[in-house]
Design an enzyme around this catalytic site. Structure first.
Site, PDB file in Angstrom:
ATOM      1  N   ASN A  13       0.719  -1.363   0.298  1.00  0.00           N
ATOM      2  CA  ASN A  13      -0.013   0.103   0.299  1.00  0.00           C
ATOM      3  C   ASN A  13       0.786   1.293   0.024  1.00  0.00           C
ATOM      4  OD1 ASN A  13      -1.557   2.167   0.049  1.00  0.00           O
ATOM      5  ND2 ASN A  13      -2.519   1.495   2.618  1.00  0.00           N
ATOM      6  N   TRP A  14       1.222   2.089  -1.278  1.00  0.00           N
ATOM      7  CA  TRP A  14       1.755   2.906  -1.370  1.00  0.00           C
ATOM      8  C   TRP A  14       1.703   4.590  -0.531  1.00  0.00           C
ATOM      9  CZ3 TRP A  14       3.899   3.133  -7.213  1.00  0.00           C
ATOM     10  CH2 TRP A  14       3.941   1.443  -7.250  1.00  0.00           C
ATOM     11  N   LYS A  15       0.010   3.966  -0.351  1.00  0.00           N
ATOM     12  CA  LYS A  15      -0.860   5.407   0.356  1.00  0.00           C
ATOM     13  C   LYS A  15      -0.003   6.464  -0.662  1.00  0.00           C
ATOM     14  CE  LYS A  15      -0.609   3.466   4.379  1.00  0.00           C
ATOM     15  NZ  LYS A  15      -0.450   3.437   6.251  1.00  0.00           N
ATOM     16  N   HIS A 100      -9.516   1.194   4.897  1.00  0.00           N
ATOM     17  CA  HIS A 100      -7.732   1.698   5.424  1.00  0.00           C
ATOM     18  C   HIS A 100      -8.239   2.757   6.730  1.00  0.00           C
ATOM     19  CE1 HIS A 100      -4.773   2.379   6.360  1.00  0.00           C
ATOM     20  NE2 HIS A 100      -3.627   1.492   6.109  1.00  0.00           N
ATOM     21  N   GLU A 102      -7.031   4.725   7.310  1.00  0.00           N
ATOM     22  CA  GLU A 102      -6.498   6.358   7.416  1.00  0.00           C
ATOM     23  C   GLU A 102      -7.815   7.120   6.920  1.00  0.00           C
ATOM     24  OE1 GLU A 102      -3.239   5.918   5.481  1.00  0.00           O
ATOM     25  OE2 GLU A 102      -1.815   4.694   7.094  1.00  0.00           O
ATOM     26  N   GLU A 171      -5.004  -4.761  10.330  1.00  0.00           N
ATOM     27  CA  GLU A 171      -4.130  -3.722  11.106  1.00  0.00           C
ATOM     28  C   GLU A 171      -4.495  -2.614  11.973  1.00  0.00           C
ATOM     29  OE1 GLU A 171      -2.427  -2.840   6.682  1.00  0.00           O
ATOM     30  OE2 GLU A 171      -3.995  -1.042   7.628  1.00  0.00           O
ATOM     31  N   GLY A 177       2.460   2.609  10.514  1.00  0.00           N
ATOM     32  CA  GLY A 177       3.640   3.271  10.810  1.00  0.00           C
ATOM     33  C   GLY A 177       4.750   4.235  11.643  1.00  0.00           C
ATOM     34  N   SER A 214       4.005  -1.905  10.064  1.00  0.00           N
ATOM     35  CA  SER A 214       5.300  -2.060  10.878  1.00  0.00           C
ATOM     36  C   SER A 214       5.721  -3.460  10.229  1.00  0.00           C
ATOM     37  CB  SER A 214       5.474  -1.356  11.717  1.00  0.00           C
ATOM     38  OG  SER A 214       5.112  -0.114  11.751  1.00  0.00           O
ATOM     39  N   GLY A 235       3.175  -1.311   4.071  1.00  0.00           N
ATOM     40  CA  GLY A 235       3.004   0.742   4.071  1.00  0.00           C
ATOM     41  C   GLY A 235       4.195   0.740   3.734  1.00  0.00           C
ATOM     42  N   GLY A 236       4.832   1.467   4.521  1.00  0.00           N
ATOM     43  CA  GLY A 236       6.345   2.474   4.412  1.00  0.00           C
ATOM     44  C   GLY A 236       7.607   1.117   3.755  1.00  0.00           C
TER      45      GLY A 236
END
Ligand code: PGA
Length: 252
Positions: A13-15, A100, A102, A171, A177, A214, A235-236
């Protein structure tokens, strides 16, 4: 790697990261690296909507698929900033993330999540449905009841035969993150609960349950070795092609 017979899924997930040009370069690199060695997991990338078409073109003919990060429940209309399932399909993606945390934090409700899951499936997309509790809920002992509520709502309109197009990502919000990954035991416990609740509507042996929060090349193998963890939503660490490929390989 767990030995359940379910094929793991590792999705990046590149966001809100990568321009169109960066997305194309990244996908070409990822494709090249993953081509160099075997991997058992299915692989997906979830770029921003501006790069879906570029990513799909760069990955065409590979076994890496592209998913959007969200979908609107309406087919079209006055919904500024949103995209529909048919737009996502036309851009070359085969799936989408829904719900998600976010986006939920920005106002997406359980009812919208349910409608978006339905709209995505109706549009022919695969769905990566996200659920997860906050730190306050975990500390108050409310994790399982919260997950149960999110899942019952989101899956209420999903038919049993659609299980093959659904993955559920557990999640925990406190792990996203933050570098504070859930322990393998915590991830396992929550993913087992997710599977059990999903099992009220869907074949629990068939539903894919991912862990997200993470995930890194260093912790991925241990997390995905848990019997109820069928992969990862990353993600990151998915922004770096080499690191993401390492996570893919950690799934077996
Ligand atoms: P993270 O994000 O890997 O950067 O924690 C995971 C996610 O939000 O899907």
């Amino acid at each position: 790697m767990n030995d359940t017979g379910r094929r793991p899924l590792v999705a990046g997930n590149w966001k809100m990261n990568k321009t169109n040009a960066e997305a194309g370069d990244h996908c070409a690199r990822l494709r090249h690296i993953l081509h160099e060695g075997p991997h058992r997991a299915e692989v997906a990338v979830c770029p921003p909507s501006t790069s879906i078409e570029t990513a799909a073109a760069a990955l065409a003919g590979s076994d890496i698929w592209v998913a959007a990060q969200s979908v609107h429940e309406a087919a079209k209309g006055a919904h500024t900033g949103e995209i529909s399932a048919s737009m996502i399909v036309a851009a070359g993606a085969v799936g989408t993330i829904v719900g998600h945390s976010e986006r939920r934090a920005a106002g997406e409700t359980d009812a919208q999540v349910a409608a978006r899951v339905r709209a995505a499936l109706d549009g022919g997309l695969r769905v990566i449905l996200c659920v997860g509790e906050s730190l306050e809920q975990r500390e108050a002992g409310e994790t399982e009841s919260w997950l149960t509520g999110q899942l019952r709502s989101a899956l209420a309109q999903v038919a049993p035969e659609e299980v093959g197009r659904l993955a559920i990502a557990y999640e925990p919000i406190w792990a996203i993150g933050t570098g504070r990954t859930a322990s393998p035991e915590t991830a396992q416990e929550a993913c087992a609960h997710v599977r059990a609740v999903a099992g009220e509507r869907l074949d629990p042996a068939a539903v894919l349950v991912l862990y997200g929060g993470s995930v890194t090349p260093d912790n991925a193998a241990e997390l995905m070795a848990q019997p109820d963890v069928d992969g990862a939503l990353v993600g990151g660490a998915s922004l770096d092609a080499e690191g993401f490929a390492e996570i893919v390989r950690a799934a077996g």
